[in-house]
Design a protein around this motif. Structure first.
Motif, PDB file in Angstrom:
ATOM      1  N   GLN A  23      61.594  61.693  43.999  1.00  0.00           N
ATOM      2  CA  GLN A  23      62.922  61.255  43.145  1.00  0.00           C
ATOM      3  C   GLN A  23      62.775  59.711  43.116  1.00  0.00           C
ATOM      4  O   GLN A  23      63.162  59.225  41.975  1.00  0.00           O
ATOM      5  CB  GLN A  23      63.937  61.818  44.117  1.00  0.00           C
ATOM      6  CG  GLN A  23      65.196  62.025  43.348  1.00  0.00           C
ATOM      7  CD  GLN A  23      66.225  62.678  44.166  1.00  0.00           C
ATOM      8  OE1 GLN A  23      66.141  62.578  45.413  1.00  0.00           O
ATOM      9  NE2 GLN A  23      67.207  63.363  43.635  1.00  0.00           N
ATOM     10  N   GLU A  24      62.453  59.057  44.211  1.00  0.00           N
ATOM     11  CA  GLU A  24      62.450  57.633  44.333  1.00  0.00           C
ATOM     12  C   GLU A  24      61.350  57.237  43.386  1.00  0.00           C
ATOM     13  O   GLU A  24      61.672  56.300  42.654  1.00  0.00           O
ATOM     14  CB  GLU A  24      62.221  57.048  45.725  1.00  0.00           C
ATOM     15  CG  GLU A  24      62.066  55.592  45.939  1.00  0.00           C
ATOM     16  CD  GLU A  24      63.345  54.667  45.348  1.00  0.00           C
ATOM     17  OE1 GLU A  24      64.305  55.405  45.124  1.00  0.00           O
ATOM     18  OE2 GLU A  24      62.897  53.612  44.775  1.00  0.00           O
ATOM     19  N   ALA A  25      60.043  57.738  43.505  1.00  0.00           N
ATOM     20  CA  ALA A  25      59.017  57.222  42.508  1.00  0.00           C
ATOM     21  C   ALA A  25      59.502  57.294  40.986  1.00  0.00           C
ATOM     22  O   ALA A  25      59.176  56.334  40.217  1.00  0.00           O
ATOM     23  CB  ALA A  25      57.850  58.030  42.979  1.00  0.00           C
TER      24      ALA A  25
ATOM     25  N   ALA B  52      62.607  57.443  39.846  1.00  0.00           N
ATOM     26  CA  ALA B  52      63.703  56.509  39.676  1.00  0.00           C
ATOM     27  C   ALA B  52      63.073  55.132  39.260  1.00  0.00           C
ATOM     28  O   ALA B  52      63.427  54.521  38.179  1.00  0.00           O
ATOM     29  CB  ALA B  52      64.611  56.456  40.525  1.00  0.00           C
ATOM     30  N   ASN B  53      61.909  54.718  39.955  1.00  0.00           N
ATOM     31  CA  ASN B  53      61.297  53.598  39.873  1.00  0.00           C
ATOM     32  C   ASN B  53      60.666  53.658  38.439  1.00  0.00           C
ATOM     33  O   ASN B  53      60.711  52.476  37.729  1.00  0.00           O
ATOM     34  CB  ASN B  53      60.188  53.335  40.988  1.00  0.00           C
ATOM     35  CG  ASN B  53      60.922  52.749  42.099  1.00  0.00           C
ATOM     36  OD1 ASN B  53      61.993  52.440  42.258  1.00  0.00           O
ATOM     37  ND2 ASN B  53      60.145  52.712  43.300  1.00  0.00           N
ATOM     38  N   VAL B  54      60.261  54.627  37.978  1.00  0.00           N
ATOM     39  CA  VAL B  54      59.630  54.570  36.917  1.00  0.00           C
ATOM     40  C   VAL B  54      60.627  54.359  35.516  1.00  0.00           C
ATOM     41  O   VAL B  54      60.061  53.532  34.838  1.00  0.00           O
ATOM     42  CB  VAL B  54      58.774  56.017  36.355  1.00  0.00           C
ATOM     43  CG1 VAL B  54      58.185  56.070  35.176  1.00  0.00           C
ATOM     44  CG2 VAL B  54      57.510  56.249  37.514  1.00  0.00           C
ATOM     45  N   SER B  55      61.516  55.164  35.755  1.00  0.00           N
ATOM     46  CA  SER B  55      62.548  55.000  34.693  1.00  0.00           C
ATOM     47  C   SER B  55      63.379  53.414  34.685  1.00  0.00           C
ATOM     48  O   SER B  55      63.697  52.780  33.750  1.00  0.00           O
ATOM     49  CB  SER B  55      63.709  55.992  34.741  1.00  0.00           C
ATOM     50  OG  SER B  55      64.224  55.840  35.987  1.00  0.00           O
ATOM     51  N   LYS B  56      63.407  52.919  36.014  1.00  0.00           N
ATOM     52  CA  LYS B  56      64.078  51.856  36.028  1.00  0.00           C
ATOM     53  C   LYS B  56      63.007  50.227  35.848  1.00  0.00           C
ATOM     54  O   LYS B  56      63.491  49.469  35.256  1.00  0.00           O
ATOM     55  CB  LYS B  56      64.592  51.372  37.388  1.00  0.00           C
ATOM     56  CG  LYS B  56      65.925  52.047  37.733  1.00  0.00           C
ATOM     57  CD  LYS B  56      66.283  51.249  38.971  1.00  0.00           C
ATOM     58  CE  LYS B  56      65.727  51.764  40.282  1.00  0.00           C
ATOM     59  NZ  LYS B  56      66.210  51.264  41.432  1.00  0.00           N
ATOM     60  N   HIS B  57      61.740  50.428  36.420  1.00  0.00           N
ATOM     61  CA  HIS B  57      60.848  49.311  36.152  1.00  0.00           C
ATOM     62  C   HIS B  57      59.666  49.417  35.301  1.00  0.00           C
ATOM     63  O   HIS B  57      59.170  48.264  34.927  1.00  0.00           O
ATOM     64  CB  HIS B  57      60.320  49.028  37.728  1.00  0.00           C
ATOM     65  CG  HIS B  57      61.357  49.097  38.656  1.00  0.00           C
ATOM     66  ND1 HIS B  57      62.360  48.089  38.743  1.00  0.00           N
ATOM     67  CD2 HIS B  57      61.509  49.778  39.938  1.00  0.00           C
ATOM     68  CE1 HIS B  57      63.117  48.241  39.776  1.00  0.00           C
ATOM     69  NE2 HIS B  57      62.779  49.222  40.388  1.00  0.00           N
ATOM     70  N   ALA B  58      59.271  50.732  34.976  1.00  0.00           N
ATOM     71  CA  ALA B  58      57.668  50.690  34.616  1.00  0.00           C
ATOM     72  C   ALA B  58      57.659  50.544  33.093  1.00  0.00           C
ATOM     73  O   ALA B  58      56.504  50.124  32.508  1.00  0.00           O
ATOM     74  CB  ALA B  58      57.288  51.946  34.960  1.00  0.00           C
TER      75      ALA B  58
ATOM     76  N   PHE C  78      64.905  48.770  48.564  1.00  0.00           N
ATOM     77  CA  PHE C  78      64.423  49.297  49.714  1.00  0.00           C
ATOM     78  C   PHE C  78      63.703  50.565  49.274  1.00  0.00           C
ATOM     79  O   PHE C  78      63.454  51.446  50.611  1.00  0.00           O
ATOM     80  CB  PHE C  78      65.877  49.512  50.439  1.00  0.00           C
ATOM     81  CG  PHE C  78      65.487  49.539  52.066  1.00  0.00           C
ATOM     82  CD1 PHE C  78      65.262  48.928  52.720  1.00  0.00           C
ATOM     83  CD2 PHE C  78      65.960  50.829  52.493  1.00  0.00           C
ATOM     84  CE1 PHE C  78      64.995  48.830  54.070  1.00  0.00           C
ATOM     85  CE2 PHE C  78      65.798  51.024  53.954  1.00  0.00           C
ATOM     86  CZ  PHE C  78      65.172  50.176  54.675  1.00  0.00           C
ATOM     87  N   GLY C  79      63.941  51.161  48.264  1.00  0.00           N
ATOM     88  CA  GLY C  79      63.305  52.516  48.028  1.00  0.00           C
ATOM     89  C   GLY C  79      62.097  52.710  48.699  1.00  0.00           C
ATOM     90  O   GLY C  79      61.846  53.679  49.461  1.00  0.00           O
ATOM     91  N   LEU C  80      60.896  52.143  48.082  1.00  0.00           N
ATOM     92  CA  LEU C  80      59.531  52.034  48.536  1.00  0.00           C
ATOM     93  C   LEU C  80      59.257  52.012  50.014  1.00  0.00           C
ATOM     94  O   LEU C  80      58.592  52.855  50.626  1.00  0.00           O
ATOM     95  CB  LEU C  80      58.614  51.314  47.843  1.00  0.00           C
ATOM     96  CG  LEU C  80      58.377  51.810  46.247  1.00  0.00           C
ATOM     97  CD1 LEU C  80      57.602  50.686  45.602  1.00  0.00           C
ATOM     98  CD2 LEU C  80      57.903  53.130  46.175  1.00  0.00           C
TER      99      LEU C  80
HETATM  100 MG   LIG Z   1      63.372  52.005  44.082  1.00  0.00          MG
END
Ligand SMILES: [Mg+2]
Ligand SMILES: Nc1ncnc2c1ncn2[C@@H]1O[C@H](COP(=O)(O)OP(=O)(O)OP(=O)(O)O)[C@@H](O)[C@H]1O
Length: 377
Positions: free
Chosen positions: A279-281, A283-289, A327-329
């Motif tokens: 879920q976190e990974a 979310a990171n893809v949609s936010k940052h990648a 803090f996610g990763l």
């Molecule tokens: Mg994150």
């Protein structure tokens, strides 16, 4: 250990001297006593008496002759270091041999002193006592650090479980209270629509109300899904499939899920950890990648269950994680460690990013037959 300060009131240094010659023992202790701190010295000359003296203790340092009729410095050194690896051992030898000195130092002696140069013994003893005190302090600090890291990990694990439990409770309350009231409201609204229809009343707002209720039900389902990972109900593989599918639908980024098993031998905590990591990974893809494509893979091997989430986006420098405010990763890496596993982020700027997380299989969790799966979302 506190070191005696020359000239000040100090506890005597407790020496164990391994020496067959009484004369050499007297000479050695007299040299040390002349301008050094107070001493308490005990002489032994064979293995049994040295072992007994070490057991009885306490001993601050060992000084050993090299060549004795029933013993030698290497055996004494071994015995002393086995009793306490930090105990200083000085070899005081009548034999002038460079090879012997090197061999003694290699074997762990703190110093090698010739009986013809006994004036060196006092400073060498003080130096080795200080070095031993530092070694002990370093070891104690490392042990305290390891202990506090273990406790922190335990606490992080506990917090994760508590958070998961709290989410589960809230999801349950939404389901039981709000869900049942929404069902009742829909039922009553449908009944009202029927009554109005029977009486020939035109009420165009009633279908709108029914539509709003439908949206409320969908929203409450969505919230429940987020709060309570469906892992525990449907199993990790089905839950990840759902997660990857809804990610692709919501973001428009094509996402693929692959697994080499239908079920995974993991505890509830382990499954929840992998689900939250995915879920976190994502979310990171949609936010940052800014990725064009994402792949989520789940592999069960004999020993571990591994999850990999990789994207082909802009990537980043993993070194920056140390200072990044997110803090996610970090939470995810800690959680994997808390479950006896590991996690790793690999990425290069413009080279996409990949998160790999692996936790040990739980021996008593039910494993199922192999059944490969692969699904495009
Ligand atoms: Mg994150
Ligand atoms: N898939 C990815 N692609 C590009 N950069 C990423 C990716 N995943 C993480 N990062 C970078 O790593 C940083 C740390 O990620 P992390 O998940 O720890 O924090 P966050 O997403 O910024 O905040 P939080 O997760 O606490 O809401 C991000 O801010 C981002 O710069």
């Amino acid at each position: 250990m506190s070191l005696p300060i020359p000239g000040a009131e100090a506890a005597p240094i407790r020496l164990l001297i391994v020496e067959d010659s009484e004369l050499d023992f007297d000479l050695l202790t007299a040299t040390l006593a002349r301008d050094g701190p107070p001493l308490q010295a005990r002489r032994v000359e064979d293995e049994a008496s040295m072992r007994e003296a070490l057991e009885r203790g306490p001993v601050d340092a060992v000084l050993t002759d090299h060549n004795m009729p029933r013993f030698d410095s290497f055996a004494a050194l071994k015995l002393a270091k086995a009793a306490d690896p930090d105990l200083p051992v000085l070899v005081v030898s009548g034999e002038m041999s460079e090879d012997l000195a090197v061999a003694a130092l290699h074997a762990g002696a703190d110093d090698f002193i010739l009986k013809s140069r006994l004036f060196r013994v006092g400073p060498a003893l003080m130096r080795s006592l200080q070095a031993a005190a530092q070694r002990r302090a370093g070891r104690a600090a490392a042990a305290a650090l390891a202990d506090s890291e273990a406790r922190l990990r335990e606490l992080a694990q506990h917090l994760e479980s508590a958070k998961e439990e709290e989410r589960r409770r809230i999801a349950g309350e939404i389901h039981d209270d709000i869900g049942s009231m929404l069902t009742a409201l829909r039922f009553e609204t449908v009944a009202l629509a029927r009554q109005l229809q029977q009486r020939g009343v035109d009420a165009p707002r009633v279908p709108l109300m029914l539509d709003l209720i439908g949206q409320l039900v969908a929203a409450s389902h969505r919230i429940q899904h987020k709060l309570r990972p469906p892992v525990l109900d449907a199993g990790l593989v089905a839950a990840l499939q759902w997660l990857v599918g809804s990610f692709a639908e919501r973001t428009g980024i094509p996402a693929r899920f692959e697994s080499n098993r239908d079920d995974v031998p993991l505890s509830g905590d382990g499954s929840a950890a992998l689900y939250r990591a995915a879920q976190e990974a994502l979310a990171n893809v949609s936010k940052h990648a800014h990725a064009k494509q994402v792949t989520v893979q789940l592999f069960v091997s004999g020993q571990e269950v591994s999850l990999e989430v990789s994207d082909d986006g802009v990537g980043f420098d993993p070194e920056l994680l140390r200072t990044a405010p997110g803090f996610g990763l970090r939470a995810l890496l800690e959680r994997a460690r808390g479950l006896g596993g590991w996690a790793e982020v690999s990425s290069t700027p413009n080279g996409g990013a990949s998160l790999m997380l692996s936790i040990p299989v739980q021996r008593d969790a039910p494993a199922s037959a192999d059944g490969g799966r692969s699904e495009d979302a």
